[in-house]
Write an enzyme that holds these catalytic residues in place. Sequence first.
Site, short mmCIF file in Angstrom:
data_model
loop_
_atom_site.label_atom_id
_atom_site.label_comp_id
_atom_site.label_asym_id
_atom_site.label_seq_id
_atom_site.Cartn_x
_atom_site.Cartn_y
_atom_site.Cartn_z
N GLY A 12 60.71 -47.37 17.87
CA GLY A 12 62.54 -47.58 18.85
C GLY A 12 63.26 -48.62 19.06
O GLY A 12 63.79 -48.37 19.98
N SER A 13 62.33 -49.29 18.00
CA SER A 13 63.43 -50.36 18.19
C SER A 13 65.81 -50.36 17.52
O SER A 13 66.10 -50.53 18.05
CB SER A 13 63.07 -51.61 16.56
OG SER A 13 63.57 -51.25 15.47
N ASN A 14 65.26 -49.14 16.96
CA ASN A 14 66.49 -48.28 16.37
C ASN A 14 67.87 -47.68 17.53
O ASN A 14 68.68 -47.71 18.55
CB ASN A 14 66.64 -47.11 15.94
CG ASN A 14 66.77 -48.40 14.15
OD1 ASN A 14 67.68 -48.99 13.67
ND2 ASN A 14 65.88 -48.13 13.72
N ILE A 89 62.08 -30.54 12.73
CA ILE A 89 62.80 -30.11 13.93
C ILE A 89 62.89 -28.65 14.10
O ILE A 89 63.47 -28.41 12.94
CB ILE A 89 63.97 -31.07 14.04
CG1 ILE A 89 64.38 -31.85 14.34
CG2 ILE A 89 65.13 -30.18 15.46
CD1 ILE A 89 64.03 -33.06 15.59
N HIS A 105 67.67 -42.15 7.53
CA HIS A 105 66.16 -42.81 6.81
C HIS A 105 66.69 -44.25 6.30
O HIS A 105 67.52 -44.30 5.58
CB HIS A 105 66.72 -41.39 6.09
CG HIS A 105 65.11 -41.37 4.79
ND1 HIS A 105 64.39 -40.97 5.57
CD2 HIS A 105 65.24 -41.85 3.86
CE1 HIS A 105 63.50 -41.35 4.41
NE2 HIS A 105 63.52 -41.74 3.04
#
Length: 201
Positions: A12-14, A89, A105
């Site tokens: 979850g760094s982005n 998704i 990506h």
Amino acid sequence: MHNIAILASGSGSNAENIARRFHDKGNARVAIVMSNKTDATVHDRMAALDVDTLTFPNEIWDKEPQLIIDELVRHNIDLIVLAGFLRKIHPAIVRAYRGRMVNIHPSLLPAYGGKGMYGRRVHEAVIASGETRTGATVHYVTDEMDEGEIVMQESIAVLPDDTATTLEARIHDLEFDLYPRAIESILQHLPDKGTPGSTHV
Ligand code: GAR
């Protein structure tokens, strides 16, 4: 004010970078982070920023898309941002948010995209192939993995002594700059308070 939902499965760094950027800007906010893993580090990062998170198990992502759409509607979501979300998704969600859902990506798509290509594996493949450049791509999400229209793409050099670890770190730095800019540019064309199914493309 635009409401963003981030979908994340891992570190979850982005997600953290985006939540911080838009918190400071004031024209959009991360309203909810959704995951498919209860133990993903993204939950801790978001707790520290006071951003709510929700986890749906894989069976819900795969078989009960309406439950997820209901949650997105409840949070008045304008844009869905995939940031290391490692689950396909459901087509019903893609249909409901076409033109309102993007992914990042870690390669120069269409190169090194598709099934099995995610995270560190992408960088290993880039190095194994002797590429001299790689990069990151922000694209709209469609039913075909990593194939939607490209919003922004930028490249960096692969250095002779790069490993998958060093390359991954530099690609993350690139992503932290690229993704908020791409989101900002999309938000400029979106009407406020999107309803599922409405689209600008
Ligand atoms: C990012 O590098 C992102 O581009 C990649 O996963 C990483 C997540 O890192 N996504 C994919 O490979 C999607 N196919 P983060 O959890 O620290 O943001």
